[in-house]
Scaffold this active site. Structure first.
Site, PDB file in Angstrom:
ATOM      1  N   GLN A 214     -27.026 -22.207 -13.306  1.00 17.10           N
ATOM      2  CA  GLN A 214     -26.318 -21.339 -12.357  1.00 17.10           C
ATOM      3  C   GLN A 214     -25.667 -22.172 -11.260  1.00 17.10           C
ATOM      4  O   GLN A 214     -24.921 -21.631 -10.444  1.00 17.10           O
ATOM      5  CB  GLN A 214     -27.309 -20.363 -11.689  1.00 17.10           C
ATOM      6  N   ARG A 327     -36.278 -13.914   2.555  1.00 21.04           N
ATOM      7  CA  ARG A 327     -35.752 -12.650   2.027  1.00 21.04           C
ATOM      8  C   ARG A 327     -36.865 -11.599   1.898  1.00 21.04           C
ATOM      9  O   ARG A 327     -36.616 -10.405   2.046  1.00 21.04           O
ATOM     10  CB  ARG A 327     -35.015 -12.870   0.698  1.00 21.04           C
ATOM     11  N   ARG A 359     -34.334 -12.818  -9.795  1.00 18.24           N
ATOM     12  CA  ARG A 359     -33.639 -11.559  -9.508  1.00 18.24           C
ATOM     13  C   ARG A 359     -34.281 -10.777  -8.351  1.00 18.24           C
ATOM     14  O   ARG A 359     -35.347 -10.191  -8.517  1.00 18.24           O
ATOM     15  CB  ARG A 359     -33.600 -10.713 -10.781  1.00 18.24           C
ATOM     16  N   PHE A 361     -34.960 -12.376  -5.475  1.00 14.39           N
ATOM     17  CA  PHE A 361     -35.141 -13.544  -4.614  1.00 14.39           C
ATOM     18  C   PHE A 361     -36.103 -13.276  -3.459  1.00 14.39           C
ATOM     19  O   PHE A 361     -35.762 -13.489  -2.301  1.00 14.39           O
ATOM     20  CB  PHE A 361     -33.755 -13.953  -4.080  1.00 14.39           C
ATOM     21  N   GLU A 730     -28.644  -7.899  -8.678  1.00 14.26           N
ATOM     22  CA  GLU A 730     -30.079  -7.824  -8.409  1.00 14.26           C
ATOM     23  C   GLU A 730     -30.599  -6.436  -8.004  1.00 14.26           C
ATOM     24  O   GLU A 730     -31.696  -6.048  -8.408  1.00 14.26           O
ATOM     25  CB  GLU A 730     -30.454  -8.820  -7.298  1.00 14.26           C
TER      26      GLU A 730
HETATM   27  N1  MTE Z   1     -27.558 -10.310 -15.900  1.00 14.32           N
HETATM   28  C1  MTE Z   1     -27.690 -10.978 -17.061  1.00 14.32           C
HETATM   29  N2  MTE Z   1     -27.281 -10.395 -18.203  1.00 14.32           N
HETATM   30  N3  MTE Z   1     -28.254 -12.222 -17.107  1.00 14.32           N
HETATM   31  C2  MTE Z   1     -28.707 -12.847 -15.964  1.00 14.32           C
HETATM   32  O1  MTE Z   1     -29.195 -13.968 -16.021  1.00 14.32           O
HETATM   33  N4  MTE Z   1     -29.013 -12.677 -13.515  1.00 14.32           N
HETATM   34  C3  MTE Z   1     -29.161 -11.785 -12.360  1.00 14.32           C
HETATM   35  C4  MTE Z   1     -27.991 -10.793 -12.301  1.00 14.32           C
HETATM   36  N5  MTE Z   1     -27.786 -10.183 -13.590  1.00 14.32           N
HETATM   37  C5  MTE Z   1     -28.581 -12.150 -14.709  1.00 14.32           C
HETATM   38  C6  MTE Z   1     -27.960 -10.872 -14.737  1.00 14.32           C
HETATM   39  C7  MTE Z   1     -29.223 -12.469 -11.067  1.00 14.32           C
HETATM   40  S1  MTE Z   1     -30.698 -13.106 -10.575  1.00 14.32           S
HETATM   41  C8  MTE Z   1     -28.140 -12.567 -10.231  1.00 14.32           C
HETATM   42  S2  MTE Z   1     -28.276 -13.269  -8.693  1.00 14.32           S
HETATM   43  C9  MTE Z   1     -26.824 -12.065 -10.621  1.00 14.32           C
HETATM   44  O2  MTE Z   1     -26.826 -11.519 -11.934  1.00 14.32           O
HETATM   45  C10 MTE Z   1     -25.833 -13.213 -10.540  1.00 14.32           C
HETATM   46  O3  MTE Z   1     -24.586 -12.860 -10.967  1.00 14.32           O
HETATM   47  P1  MTE Z   1     -23.512 -12.078 -10.062  1.00 14.32           P
HETATM   48  O4  MTE Z   1     -23.638 -12.604  -8.667  1.00 14.32           O
HETATM   49  O5  MTE Z   1     -22.225 -12.421 -10.686  1.00 14.32           O
HETATM   50  O6  MTE Z   1     -23.871 -10.641 -10.162  1.00 14.32           O
HETATM   51  N1  HPA Z   2     -30.264 -15.452  -2.611  1.00 15.27           N
HETATM   52  C1  HPA Z   2     -30.234 -16.049  -3.812  1.00 15.27           C
HETATM   53  N2  HPA Z   2     -30.200 -17.342  -3.993  1.00 15.27           N
HETATM   54  C2  HPA Z   2     -30.184 -18.102  -2.894  1.00 15.27           C
HETATM   55  C3  HPA Z   2     -30.220 -17.551  -1.611  1.00 15.27           C
HETATM   56  C4  HPA Z   2     -30.259 -16.150  -1.461  1.00 15.27           C
HETATM   57  O1  HPA Z   2     -30.291 -15.579  -0.362  1.00 15.27           O
HETATM   58  N3  HPA Z   2     -30.209 -18.557  -0.733  1.00 15.27           N
HETATM   59  C5  HPA Z   2     -30.191 -19.693  -1.472  1.00 15.27           C
HETATM   60  N4  HPA Z   2     -30.166 -19.418  -2.769  1.00 15.27           N
HETATM   61 MO1  MOS Z   3     -30.355 -14.498  -8.520  1.00 13.08          MO
HETATM   62  S1  MOS Z   3     -32.372 -14.607  -8.136  1.00 13.08           S
HETATM   63  O1  MOS Z   3     -29.968 -14.718  -6.781  1.00 13.08           O
HETATM   64  O2  MOS Z   3     -30.115 -16.029  -9.204  1.00 13.08           O
END
Ligand code: MTE
Ligand code: HPA
Ligand code: MOS
Length: 796
Positions: A214, A327, A359, A361, A730
């Protein structure tokens, strides 16, 4: 540019395929289902490739007395072996604090820690060789749970406190008081694609890394430091991950550093792919918590003051634990005004794997705390749990300031809750369930509605920035790149939709390309749900730059006013003429117009002082609510999710199809966390649940029998996010708190009035049964119940 209409209204007009707001399929959907999507392990392997296996510590805390790797070196197929002593640069993969060695030096700090790596001509040869090491240890006392760590003041970073008003006084002067201790388990990410990296040597010691990450930029920086080079010497690429869920925010660095170091040492391409067991043993998970609370409230259940103590298992190093636990403190209000409060957060150092982003955090753990408290208040007072929840909701104009002093300006929960109560027929079902429970001695039903309010933005303000790179080719097709990464969440599709919308061309004209540190530098991790907020805006900025140049070209070439140039339906209207987009672009190129641009975005309005934990850490909040209904078997603890109704706010969704996938998937992942997924460590500090045989993620058969998820319409972000959409990655995970509380509700029906079932999370059948038995044995005395002691659960 279309001067007459705002971006939001333009979403509705035009005939291009796949603009913003359209329910388009994931760009790789057809590849996911046909096996055509290339994950890191599917990439063509270089001719000289070596495969790596890692030698791990078998003990949680010890000094290495001797390390004999001669048998490893002599094993068939082995080409090279390396330890901490061979590292030319920094022996660190810690993302924030340099406290996490790539290879353990003299000291090991968890069972599973990497001590050495072996490179061989095949995967199996490397894995077999890794088992031949002879290591002797001088054992040291391990700390294996958060409470022991608190007692010994063993922390990875200092404890933090948020204080508002005088919580002691508020609690003491309240009409009612309750206190308790909660136990909340962690969670393994169980991404389908495990951790993996492949390093390729480039000329002059440079390195190219394919990493399932990521955060390609962080892998680049940490790899460069490990091999004694600089950022300019390393390129990291990731086309997609087979799931990440936060587990690839910081954890890929270790894997990539080992691959890169072995490539540095051997001069050959090297790949490290962990098998599932090693992945689960070696890499961090969601933090498990012990939560103490004391709350004072009035007759109506309204909270007057609260004190929380959060103790989380961070593992042996800091990783992202500081921000994660922050958080938690920011989300222990969830949807509620909590009055005067003292929130203490201990970031416990234990001799277990270093826990990481997952997810939500840390947010879900804070929300678990307050939801349990509010549920307890309702049960203690004998009031309807939903009524008490609503009684505590943030107000507007009053009772609307959070414990970190951000005013909640965009609250949708009254409306969402009101609608959901109707569409889910909540009231009728509550009475039906009470009637069912009266008549059935064995099976009991339960129901709960829980809200979600989740803060959007990285709490570390500087991370809220993004870049994009956009090229338009002379055939009218487009190449878009940005700092975000694709993990299945559909980010690449959504960003491409933004570009299609801006340029008013079909989505098929846009090539979505792999994340690449040489195209967009210094990108933040794709995390905090802000991927499309940040990268969508950066891509929009790049597209607008090019459009501006194209408009200028048109004014010169056609001799028209800028106001007479409009991008629409794969064409550009110039005065009375309509020029096809590809033809127009070719003419612009011939007139020597630059057709490549970068875009940049930084989130406005946010500012926050970590020293005082106050300010505006979040640009806005995402909201949702869910009603879950369960049935439990009171003889065995087995249970089923019967019906789930969700109403979730995606603002003005960029892609309703993908966003609904996030809502449903996030919910089910949350349900797994709170019901079936149980991590167990034994007294030797070993994780004993490191495969699907012992660790149960939700299967298709665990889906609610009746699943009704809907988007809150008409959603619209009051802040000026990309086309007024909202982050969705999330927040839906936390809708699953309703499942936990529905189980609690079902269990409570076994007890008398005022019964508060001591249910621990995850609410496995075993935990449900234990809670039922506790309720039954306490029933006669009408005893006020608290959770069982830590020992009864942790090492069971
Ligand atoms: N959805 C799928 N299919 N796979 C993933 O790994 N990660 C989650 C969420 N949805 C994830 C997911 C997490 S922890 C985050 S922070 C967000 O997707 C990150 O992507 P975005 O910021 O583009 O929504
Ligand atoms: N959310 C998710 N990932 C992160 C954050 C947060 O607030 N800060 C640093 N990494
Ligand atoms: Mo999602 S736990 O902020 O990668």
């Amino acid at each position: 540019m279309d001067a007459k209409s705002s971006p939001e209204t333009r979403v509705k007009v035009g005939t291009i395929s796949g603009g913003a707001g359209r329910a388009m399929p994931h760009d790789s959907g057809h590849l996911h289902v046909t096996g055509g999507a290339a994950y890191t392990d599917d990439l063509p392997e270089p001719r000289d490739l070596l495969h790596i296996a890692v030698g791990m510590s078998s003990v949680p805390h010890a000094r290495i007395v001797s390390l004999d790797l001669s048998a490893v070196r002599a094993a068939p197929g082995v080409v090279d072996v390396m330890t901490a002593d061979d590292i030319p640069g920094e022996n660190n993969c810690g993302p924030v604090i340099p406290d996490e060695p790539i290879f353990a030096p003299a000291l090991v700090q968890y069972a599973g820690q990497a001590i050495f790596a072996v490179a061989a001509t095949s995967v199996m040869a490397a894995r077999r060789a890794a088992r031949l090491a002879s290591i002797s240890y001088e054992p040291l006392e391990p700390i294996l749970d958060p409470l022991t760590a608190v007692e010994k003041e063993s922390f990875v970073v200092p404890s933090e406190t948020i204080r508002r008003g005088d919580s002691r006084k508020a609690i003491d002067s309240a009409a009612h008081r309750l206190s308790g201790r909660l136990h909340l388990g962690g969670q393994d990410h169980f991404y389908l694609e495990g951790q993996i990296a492949m390093a390729l040597p480039r000329e002059d010691g440079d390195m190219f890394i394919y990493s399932s990450t990521q955060h390609p930029g962080e892998v680049q920086h940490l790899v460069a430091a490990a091999i004694g080079k600089q950022s300019k010497d390393v390129v990291v690429e990731c086309r997609r991950m087979g799931g990440a869920f936060g587990g690839k925010e910081s954890q890929p660095a270790l894997i990539a550093c080992i691959a890169a170091l072995m490539t540095w040492k051997t001069g050959r391409s090297c790949k490290l792919r962990l098998d599932r067991d090693d992945d689960m043993i070696m890499t961090g998970k969601r933090h498990d918590f012990v939560i103490d609370y004391e709350v004072g409230f009035d007759d109506s259940g309204r909270i007057q003051g609260i004190e929380f103590m959060f103790a989380s298992r961070c593992g042996f190093s800091a990783d992202l634990s500081s921000a994660i636990n922050d958080r938690t403190m920011f989300h222990c209000d969830n949807a509620y005004y909590i009055g005067d409060c003292t929130i203490v957060s201990h970031r416990c150092k234990t001799h277990t794997v270093s826990n990481t982003a997952f997810r939500g955090f840390g947010g879900p753990q804070g929300m678990f705390g307050i939801e349990y408290v509010v549920d307890d208040i309702a049960r203690y007072l004998g009031r309807d749990a939903l009524e008490v929840r609503r009684r505590n909701y943030y107000g507007s104009g009053e009772r609307d300031v959070t414990q970190y002093l951000q005013t909640v300006e965009d609250n949708l929960l009254e409306e969402i809750t009101g609608r959901l109560v109707e569409t889910s027929e909540y009231e009728t079902r509550v009475s039906d369930i009470r009637a069912f429970n009266e008549q059935n001695p064995v099976l009991k039903r339960g129901i709960a509605l829980t809200p979600v309010k989740f803060g959007i933005s990285f709490t570390a303000t500087h991370l809220n920035q993004a870049g994009a790179l956009l090229h338009v080719y002379t055939d009218g097709t487009v190449h878009i790149n940005h700092g975000g990464t694709e993990m299945g969440q559909g980010l690449f599709t959504k960003v491409a939709q933004v570009v299609a919308e801006e340029l008013q061309i079909d989505l098929e004209r846009i090539k979505i390309t792999a994340s690449d540190t040489s195209k967009v530098p210094n990108a933040s991790a794709t995390a905090a749900s802000s991927g499309s907020d940040l990268n969508g805006k950066a891509a929009q900025a790049a597209a607008r730059k090019i459009k501006k140049r194209l408009v200028r070209f048109a004014t010169e070439y056609y001799g028209v006013d800028a106001a007479e140039v409009e991008f629409r339906d794969n064409a550009v209207r110039v005065g009375a003429q309509n020029v096809a987009f590809d033809e127009f672009v070719r003419l612009a190129w011939a007139a020597r117009t630059s057709l490549s641009a970068t875009g940049f975005y930084r989130t406005p309005k946010i500012n926050y002082d970590r020293r005082t934990f106050s300010g505006r850490p979040f640009y806005y909040f995402a909201y949702g609510a869910a009603v879950s209904e369960v049935v439990i078997d009171t003889l065995t603890g087995e249970n089923r999710l019967l019906r789930v109704d969700i109403l979730h706010d995606c603002g003005k969704s960029l892609n309703p199809a993908i966003d609904m996938g996030q809502v449903e998937g996030g919910f089910l992942q949350g349900a797994g966390w709170l019901t079936t997924e149980e991590l167990k460590w034994n007294e030797r500090g070993e994780l004993t649940t490191h495969a699907p045989s012992t660790y149960k993620i939700p299967a298709c058969s665990d889906l609610p029998v009746d699943f009704r998820a809907e988007m809150f319409e008409p959603g619209r972000n009051r802040e000026k996010t990309i086309y007024r959409s909202k982050a969705v990655g999330e927040p839906p995970l936390m809708l699953a708190l309703s499942v936990f509380h529905a189980l609690r509700d079902a269990i409570a029906s076994v007890g008398g009035e005022g019964c508060r079932p001591p249910l621990t999370a995850p609410a496995t059948p075993e935990a449900v049964l234990a809670a039922i038995e506790a309720v039954r044995s306490a029933r006669a005395s009408w005893f006020a119940l608290t959770s069982p002691s830590p020992d009864s659960k942790e090492n069971a």
